[in-house]
Design a protein around this motif. Structure first.
Motif, PDB file in Angstrom:
ATOM      1  N   HIS A 237       8.712   0.362   2.806  1.00  0.00           N
ATOM      2  CA  HIS A 237       8.671  -0.744   1.853  1.00  0.00           C
ATOM      3  C   HIS A 237       7.259  -0.951   1.316  1.00  0.00           C
ATOM      4  O   HIS A 237       6.297  -0.417   1.843  1.00  0.00           O
ATOM      5  CB  HIS A 237       9.152  -2.042   2.525  1.00  0.00           C
ATOM      6  CG  HIS A 237       8.275  -2.490   3.664  1.00  0.00           C
ATOM      7  ND1 HIS A 237       8.369  -1.944   4.925  1.00  0.00           N
ATOM      8  CD2 HIS A 237       7.292  -3.428   3.727  1.00  0.00           C
ATOM      9  CE1 HIS A 237       7.484  -2.522   5.720  1.00  0.00           C
ATOM     10  NE2 HIS A 237       6.808  -3.428   5.010  1.00  0.00           N
ATOM     11  N   ARG A 238       7.188  -1.726   0.257  1.00  0.00           N
ATOM     12  CA  ARG A 238       5.937  -2.291  -0.247  1.00  0.00           C
ATOM     13  C   ARG A 238       6.005  -3.783   0.010  1.00  0.00           C
ATOM     14  O   ARG A 238       7.045  -4.397  -0.174  1.00  0.00           O
ATOM     15  CB  ARG A 238       5.777  -2.025  -1.753  1.00  0.00           C
ATOM     16  CG  ARG A 238       5.771  -0.554  -2.108  1.00  0.00           C
ATOM     17  CD  ARG A 238       5.859  -0.339  -3.617  1.00  0.00           C
ATOM     18  NE  ARG A 238       4.649  -0.769  -4.306  1.00  0.00           N
ATOM     19  CZ  ARG A 238       4.572  -1.810  -5.129  1.00  0.00           C
ATOM     20  NH1 ARG A 238       5.650  -2.563  -5.351  1.00  0.00           N
ATOM     21  NH2 ARG A 238       3.449  -2.127  -5.722  1.00  0.00           N
ATOM     22  N   ASP A 239       4.913  -4.401   0.439  1.00  0.00           N
ATOM     23  CA  ASP A 239       4.959  -5.814   0.790  1.00  0.00           C
ATOM     24  C   ASP A 239       5.182  -6.700  -0.427  1.00  0.00           C
ATOM     25  O   ASP A 239       4.698  -6.411  -1.525  1.00  0.00           O
ATOM     26  CB  ASP A 239       3.651  -6.238   1.468  1.00  0.00           C
ATOM     27  CG  ASP A 239       3.612  -5.851   2.936  1.00  0.00           C
ATOM     28  OD1 ASP A 239       4.524  -5.137   3.390  1.00  0.00           O
ATOM     29  OD2 ASP A 239       2.658  -6.258   3.629  1.00  0.00           O
ATOM     30  N   TYR A 263       2.173   5.361   6.902  1.00  0.00           N
ATOM     31  CA  TYR A 263       1.778   5.068   5.520  1.00  0.00           C
ATOM     32  C   TYR A 263       1.957   6.309   4.664  1.00  0.00           C
ATOM     33  O   TYR A 263       1.607   7.423   5.079  1.00  0.00           O
ATOM     34  CB  TYR A 263       0.309   4.639   5.483  1.00  0.00           C
ATOM     35  CG  TYR A 263      -0.105   3.942   4.205  1.00  0.00           C
ATOM     36  CD1 TYR A 263       0.035   2.566   4.069  1.00  0.00           C
ATOM     37  CD2 TYR A 263      -0.649   4.651   3.148  1.00  0.00           C
ATOM     38  CE1 TYR A 263      -0.347   1.913   2.904  1.00  0.00           C
ATOM     39  CE2 TYR A 263      -1.031   4.013   1.978  1.00  0.00           C
ATOM     40  CZ  TYR A 263      -0.879   2.643   1.862  1.00  0.00           C
ATOM     41  OH  TYR A 263      -1.257   1.997   0.712  1.00  0.00           O
ATOM     42  N   SER A 267       0.155   6.434  -1.939  1.00  0.00           N
ATOM     43  CA  SER A 267       1.152   5.601  -2.623  1.00  0.00           C
ATOM     44  C   SER A 267       0.560   4.305  -3.165  1.00  0.00           C
ATOM     45  O   SER A 267       1.211   3.613  -3.953  1.00  0.00           O
ATOM     46  CB  SER A 267       2.333   5.294  -1.684  1.00  0.00           C
ATOM     47  OG  SER A 267       1.909   4.581  -0.532  1.00  0.00           O
ATOM     48  N   ASN A 268      -0.652   3.959  -2.755  1.00  0.00           N
ATOM     49  CA  ASN A 268      -1.317   2.786  -3.324  1.00  0.00           C
ATOM     50  C   ASN A 268      -1.639   2.993  -4.800  1.00  0.00           C
ATOM     51  O   ASN A 268      -1.892   2.028  -5.531  1.00  0.00           O
ATOM     52  CB  ASN A 268      -2.623   2.509  -2.568  1.00  0.00           C
ATOM     53  CG  ASN A 268      -3.614   3.665  -2.639  1.00  0.00           C
ATOM     54  OD1 ASN A 268      -3.235   4.807  -2.344  1.00  0.00           O
ATOM     55  ND2 ASN A 268      -4.851   3.401  -3.012  1.00  0.00           N
ATOM     56  N   ASP A 277       6.814  -5.276 -10.547  1.00  0.00           N
ATOM     57  CA  ASP A 277       6.291  -5.669  -9.249  1.00  0.00           C
ATOM     58  C   ASP A 277       6.789  -7.060  -8.870  1.00  0.00           C
ATOM     59  O   ASP A 277       7.214  -7.304  -7.728  1.00  0.00           O
ATOM     60  CB  ASP A 277       4.760  -5.646  -9.277  1.00  0.00           C
ATOM     61  CG  ASP A 277       4.148  -5.620  -7.879  1.00  0.00           C
ATOM     62  OD1 ASP A 277       4.848  -5.243  -6.923  1.00  0.00           O
ATOM     63  OD2 ASP A 277       2.960  -5.969  -7.752  1.00  0.00           O
ATOM     64  N   GLY A 310      11.139  -4.147  -3.212  1.00  0.00           N
ATOM     65  CA  GLY A 310      10.003  -3.527  -2.537  1.00  0.00           C
ATOM     66  C   GLY A 310      10.465  -2.870  -1.251  1.00  0.00           C
ATOM     67  O   GLY A 310       9.929  -1.854  -0.816  1.00  0.00           O
ATOM     68  N   THR A 345      -1.377  -3.121   1.101  1.00  0.00           N
ATOM     69  CA  THR A 345       0.013  -3.476   1.369  1.00  0.00           C
ATOM     70  C   THR A 345       0.949  -3.120   0.219  1.00  0.00           C
ATOM     71  O   THR A 345       2.173  -3.159   0.391  1.00  0.00           O
ATOM     72  CB  THR A 345       0.153  -4.979   1.658  1.00  0.00           C
ATOM     73  OG1 THR A 345      -0.231  -5.735   0.493  1.00  0.00           O
ATOM     74  CG2 THR A 345      -0.723  -5.388   2.825  1.00  0.00           C
ATOM     75  N   LYS A 346       0.410  -2.775  -0.941  1.00  0.00           N
ATOM     76  CA  LYS A 346       1.252  -2.364  -2.061  1.00  0.00           C
ATOM     77  C   LYS A 346       1.570  -0.877  -2.016  1.00  0.00           C
ATOM     78  O   LYS A 346       2.324  -0.371  -2.841  1.00  0.00           O
ATOM     79  CB  LYS A 346       0.599  -2.730  -3.399  1.00  0.00           C
ATOM     80  CG  LYS A 346       0.687  -4.218  -3.716  1.00  0.00           C
ATOM     81  CD  LYS A 346       2.130  -4.687  -3.752  1.00  0.00           C
ATOM     82  CE  LYS A 346       2.265  -6.136  -4.168  1.00  0.00           C
ATOM     83  NZ  LYS A 346       3.680  -6.574  -4.160  1.00  0.00           N
ATOM     84  N   GLY A 347       0.993  -0.157  -1.049  1.00  0.00           N
ATOM     85  CA  GLY A 347       1.414   1.207  -0.789  1.00  0.00           C
ATOM     86  C   GLY A 347       2.669   1.195   0.072  1.00  0.00           C
ATOM     87  O   GLY A 347       3.022   0.181   0.690  1.00  0.00           O
ATOM     88  N   ILE A 348       3.363   2.328   0.141  1.00  0.00           N
ATOM     89  CA  ILE A 348       4.615   2.421   0.892  1.00  0.00           C
ATOM     90  C   ILE A 348       4.296   2.635   2.373  1.00  0.00           C
ATOM     91  O   ILE A 348       3.545   3.544   2.727  1.00  0.00           O
ATOM     92  CB  ILE A 348       5.488   3.568   0.353  1.00  0.00           C
ATOM     93  CG1 ILE A 348       5.788   3.353  -1.141  1.00  0.00           C
ATOM     94  CG2 ILE A 348       6.787   3.675   1.140  1.00  0.00           C
ATOM     95  CD1 ILE A 348       6.392   4.578  -1.817  1.00  0.00           C
TER      96      ILE A 348
END
Length: 367
Positions: A237-239, A263, A267-268, A277, A310, A345-348
């Motif tokens: 997931h992405r936060d 991680y 992916s960020n 988003d 997400g 945290t926006k990376g997977i």
């Protein structure tokens, strides 16, 4: 290079960072997914209206939280319901609103070649601390873990994610906050985070966490279907956050079967529009992202543009392009106690999927 006494950690196998990809609703084909396709084709009018109502309310709350940068307001201020606490909350919210979004600052810092190291390239930065520093932190954190053990013992054996972690207070657990801040400063983590964010970074929240084989939050997906195995991307997931960073302290040795934080390297740098988003965050925050039958029915009843999450890892099939991309770039951070994992945290990512033994960590919000 890590400061003296601290060591950078690299993957134990060759990992290819994911290519820069553009996010779109089509990346997860819900109209072709066995658990969703019939629901997508024939939603009732009532379910459509219910889903849109839930989504609209969630989006309204989310926009307000993003305006005041809610996640960057410390827990002690957020939780204080006294008049003084409410005034402090209003002051923090006003300051955050005036400061605005830091995306432009982050882009400017990146363009100037700010020393954010592997974090800018890969979205993750891992370092280990000296053992004497770890033992000091371990002793200070022990009362918080003891309280968490007692609280977990009161559950019925099926815990959701939030039941596995505690919320420390800067007022009541001052020594723990001070020890963590000192360690993050000594390890150079604050410097790396500040360069990445384009502004001075600090410690916002501290969450001691325990996971073991009794945790079910990552296993209990599609409860109405009999899954022989979990999808390879389960719980990825992405936060649903405002773009903060997190630092995870390993307080126990973490191996392959004790829930390593994982991680998807690179992916960020996924390109996603601000609107998409927000849609993902809204659905993750309102219960529509679940995999139980009721949640799936409401999610499937949304217009196609709004069918985004997400928390999409449970919905990917092994042969999907995104599923293959994630599999090739996933770094399972197996490391000893005293390791610190800083990540966007926006990376997977995923973590806490314990198959054997127990995992203890302290998860910190850095912003």
């Amino acid at each position: 290079m890590a400061p003296s006494g601290y060591l950078n950690v690299e993957p134990d196998r060759a990992i290819t960072p994911v290519r820069a990809m553009d996010w779109s609703p089509e990346l997860v084909a819900y109209d072709q997914h066995a658990a969703y396709q019939d629901l997508v084709r024939k939603p009732s009018l009532g379910t459509r209206l219910q889903a849109l109502g839930i989504f609209g309310l969630s989006m309204g709350k989310l926009l307000f939280k993003r305006l005041i940068r809610y996640e960057f307001i410390p827990h002690d201020i957020r939780a204080d319901r006294s008049l003084g606490g409410r005034l402090r909350f209003a002051g923090a919210a006003l300051r955050n609103t005036v400061r605005g979004d830091d995306r432009a600052q982050r882009a400017s810092a990146a363009a100037k070649g700010a020393p954010s190291g592997r974090l800018a390239e890969h979205g993750i930065h891992v370092v280990t601390m000296p053992m004497d520093r770890f033992e000091e932190l371990e002793a200070i954190a022990k009362p918080e873990f003891d309280r968490l053990v007692a609280r977990r013992g009161q559950s019925n054996g099926q815990r959701n994610f939030e039941e596995s972690r505690a919320q420390a207070s800067r007022v009541d657990q001052k020594d723990l906050f001070n020890a963590i801040e000192a360690t993050l400063r000594e390890a150079g983590v604050f410097d790396v985070a500040s360069a990445y964010l384009g502004r001075k970074a600090g410690l916002i929240d501290v969450n001691p966490q325990i996971n073991d084989t009794s945790d079910t939050f990552w296993r209990d997906i599609f409860p109405d279907a009999e899954l022989a195995t979990l999808p390879p991307t389960a719980y990825c997931h992405r936060d649903a956050s405002g773009g903060d960073l997190k630092a995870i302290f390993y307080m126990s040795d973490v191996g392959e079967r004790t829930g390593p934080f994982s991680y998807v390297v690179g992916s960020n740098r996924m390109k996603i529009s601000r609107l998409d988003d927000l849609i993902c965050e809204a659905n993750d925050s309102n219960g529509l992202a679940g995999t139980d039958p009721a949640a799936r029915a409401r999610f499937a009843a949304l217009p196609k543009k709004l069918r985004q999450k997400g928390a999409f890892g449970n919905d990917l099939t092994p042969d999907s392009p995104l599923g293959r991309e994630i599999g090739g770039g996933l770094w399972k951070v197996t490391a000893g106690k005293g390791s610190i994992v800083l990540f966007d945290t926006k990376g997977i990512h995923r973590g806490g999927m314990v198959e054997d033994g127990e995992r203890r960590v302290i998860t910190c919000v850095v912003g």
